[in-house]
Design an enzyme around this catalytic site. Structure first.
Site, PDB file in Angstrom:
ATOM      1  N   SER A   7       0.784  -1.408  -0.090  1.00 39.83           N
ATOM      2  CA  SER A   7      -0.179   0.227  -0.352  1.00 39.83           C
ATOM      3  C   SER A   7       0.789   0.914  -0.074  1.00 39.83           C
ATOM      4  CB  SER A   7      -1.117  -0.111   1.284  1.00 39.83           C
ATOM      5  OG  SER A   7      -1.045   1.263   1.467  1.00 39.83           O
ATOM      6  N   ASP A  34      -5.359   2.792  -1.459  1.00 40.50           N
ATOM      7  CA  ASP A  34      -6.965   2.863  -0.982  1.00 40.50           C
ATOM      8  C   ASP A  34      -7.140   3.945  -1.508  1.00 40.50           C
ATOM      9  OD1 ASP A  34      -4.462   2.319   1.271  1.00 40.50           O
ATOM     10  OD2 ASP A  34      -6.378   1.146   1.015  1.00 40.50           O
ATOM     11  N   HIS A  65      -8.586  -1.003  -3.126  1.00 45.89           N
ATOM     12  CA  HIS A  65      -9.421  -0.525  -1.871  1.00 45.89           C
ATOM     13  C   HIS A  65     -10.123   0.272  -1.871  1.00 45.89           C
ATOM     14  CE1 HIS A  65      -9.593  -1.320   2.413  1.00 45.89           C
ATOM     15  NE2 HIS A  65     -10.492  -1.337   1.819  1.00 45.89           N
ATOM     16  N   GLY A 141      -8.903   3.991   7.101  1.00 38.96           N
ATOM     17  CA  GLY A 141      -8.935   5.213   7.062  1.00 38.96           C
ATOM     18  C   GLY A 141      -7.942   6.340   6.435  1.00 38.96           C
ATOM     19  N   PHE A 142      -6.750   5.530   7.740  1.00 40.38           N
ATOM     20  CA  PHE A 142      -5.411   5.622   7.651  1.00 40.38           C
ATOM     21  C   PHE A 142      -3.910   4.722   7.567  1.00 40.38           C
ATOM     22  CE2 PHE A 142      -6.265  10.147   8.100  1.00 40.38           C
ATOM     23  CZ  PHE A 142      -7.702  10.006   8.714  1.00 40.38           C
ATOM     24  N   GLY A 143      -2.701   5.027   7.253  1.00 36.59           N
ATOM     25  CA  GLY A 143      -1.802   4.385   7.790  1.00 36.59           C
ATOM     26  C   GLY A 143      -1.286   4.127   8.780  1.00 36.59           C
ATOM     27  N   ASP A 170      -5.773  -6.405   6.232  1.00 40.72           N
ATOM     28  CA  ASP A 170      -5.206  -5.058   5.635  1.00 40.72           C
ATOM     29  C   ASP A 170      -4.772  -4.113   7.185  1.00 40.72           C
ATOM     30  OD1 ASP A 170      -6.731  -2.795   3.397  1.00 40.72           O
ATOM     31  OD2 ASP A 170      -4.367  -2.905   4.314  1.00 40.72           O
ATOM     32  N   GLY A 171      -3.749  -4.030   7.092  1.00 39.18           N
ATOM     33  CA  GLY A 171      -3.461  -2.852   8.160  1.00 39.18           C
ATOM     34  C   GLY A 171      -2.766  -2.990   9.695  1.00 39.18           C
ATOM     35  N   GLY A 172      -1.849  -2.432   9.980  1.00 41.00           N
ATOM     36  CA  GLY A 172      -1.028  -2.628  10.838  1.00 41.00           C
ATOM     37  C   GLY A 172      -0.128  -3.957  10.917  1.00 41.00           C
ATOM     38  N   GLY A 191       1.741  -1.719   4.147  1.00 36.60           N
ATOM     39  CA  GLY A 191       2.239  -0.008   3.664  1.00 36.60           C
ATOM     40  C   GLY A 191       3.496   0.581   4.477  1.00 36.60           C
TER      41      GLY A 191
END
Ligand code: DX5
Ligand code: ZN
Length: 209
Positions: A7, A34, A65, A141-143, A170-172, A191
């Protein structure tokens, strides 16, 4: 081996073209884009024109996404051809079945995303219609957010409902949290762990190995 979808959300618009070109020389499996409308999530990112521009610089398949209440204009507005998947959110107040068919009509794979607080039962009726489930391991909403540690249990709940659907997290995700989903996820979105490094390939190797 797990697949990686990198990402570029955490980069500034001016850095993104360079980053996509840099990723051409790595073995990332996808570029994760994103798209946010500041309605479904409290952020506005990657306008359609920018996504279409980025597509021109990449030799990688795009994993798009859509964190938007109204995906249709984005699905119809994409003008480049190296698009692998378009993912919409199960929480939106639109006709999901119709959107799944629309995405398929363009020849794209279909992803269905689920937010951390959404119950997996909402997915049940779509599991045989989509190609993958995007399990959000952060609030969208945010990386650069921390990985939600209950995510592995949620993945297991989905696999119990349908063991064939592909799982993407997806995320973290980073070199530490990846071990929490080892064996549970087919694809991971990564990301800031990658794009904050000078050497993208080294960061990718740390996740893949
Ligand atoms: C968050 C996005 C994620 C994010 C991942 O809403 O959907 O794809 O860019 O970035 P990191 O890996 O930094 O959490
Ligand atoms: Zn994403």
């Amino acid at each position: 081996m797990i697949k990686i979808s990198t990402s570029i959300l955490s980069l500034s618009p001016s850095e993104r073209v360079l980053s996509v070109q840099k990723l051409n020389n790595t073995n990332t499996d996808y570029i994760h884009i994103d798209v946010m409308d500041n309605i479904f999530v409290p952020n506005y990112q990657l306008p359609l024109e920018e996504v279409n521009n980025l597509g021109k610089y990449s030799n990688k398949p795009f994993d798009i996404h859509l964190m938007v209440e109204d995906p249709e204009p984005f699905i119809k507005g994409l003008t480049f051809d190296n698009i692998d998947t378009i993912t919409i959110h199960v929480e939106i107040k639109k006709d999901i079945d119709k959107l799944i068919d629309l995405i398929k009509s363009y020849g794209y794979h279909v992803g269905l995303a689920i937010n951390p607080k959404t119950d997996v039962s909402l997915l049940e009726r779509y599991l045989t219609k989509v190609d993958k489930i995007l399990v959000m391991s952060v609030e969208p909403g945010f990386g650069k957010q921390p990985f939600i540690e209950t995510t592995p249990n949620k993945i297991i709940d989905i696999i119990v409902l349908n063991q064939d659907v592909l799982i993407e997290v997806d995320g973290g995700v980073n070199n530490n949290t990846i071990s929490l989903i080892d064996g549970l996820s087919d694809i991971v979105v990564v990301g800031s762990y990658i794009t904050s490094k000078e050497d993208y390939q080294e960061a990718i190797n740390n996740i893949k190995n």
